[in-house]
Design an enzyme around this catalytic site. Structure first.
Site: not given
Length: 185
Positions: A20, A66, A114, A124, A127
């Site tokens: 990410k 979220f 994570r 986190n 993915h």
């Protein structure tokens, strides 16, 4: 005396892994961990998703509190997407990732990715697909040119090996034996 060899088996399952935006600078470090864990990286792509693409990618999360923050976070910068392959790829990658909440991961799975790279319950760091079917769907989304054929198993796998792999190996090994090169490699 004939040496008995075990029946060849094909053990390949694919999953999607995403680094990410907030930890993209750790790309090489994370790839090293992935490769040392027995995965093969079949495809890799660096891209930046628009908020609309993120909404489509995370459509199953739509309606959750979220969701707007998730799409904003995932579209905030470039990501690295990879198709990983190995035996039981989906479950093994999920195990390596740990819980989706990085704060909980630090307590319950301190060596998970994570726990090491995530900062909170939303950010986190990584993915992973939750199932084989979602992996196929997510891979098609990120890598639309990918060809995802079902892997042969059982008799189909044995037929494939007998028809294509064994004759090629036999011809190559026979030629190698006839030549007897000083350095076969």
């Amino acid at each position: 005396m004939e040496v008995l060899m075990p029946e060849p088996q094909i053990y390949v399952e694919r999953t999607l892994a995403i680094i990410k935006p907030d930890i993209i600078d750790k790309e090489e470090e994370i790839e090293d961990v992935i490769l040392r864990s027995g995965f093969h990286i079949l495809q890799k792509r660096k891209l930046q998703l628009s908020p609309e693409q993120c909404s489509n990618f995370y459509a199953e999360q739509f309606g959750k509190m979220f969701f707007p923050n998730l799409t904003a976070y995932m579209s905030s910068g470039p990501i690295v997407a990879m198709v990983l392959a190995r035996n039981c790829a989906v479950s093994y990658w999920k195990e390596m990732l740990g819980p989706s909440n990085s704060l909980r991961a630090r307590i319950t799975h301190p060596h998970s990715l994570r726990a090491l790279y995530g900062t909170d319950e939303l950010r986190n760091g990584l993915h992973g697909s939750v199932s084989i079917s979602s992996a196929e769907k997510e891979i098609r989304f990120i890598f639309p040119e990918a060809i995802l054929e079902p892997l042969p198993t059982g008799q189909r796998a044995r037929d494939y090996l007998n028809l294509y792999v064994k004759p090629t190996l036999l011809a190559g090994l026979t030629a190698l034996c006839r030549e007897k090169p000083a350095d076969p490699m």
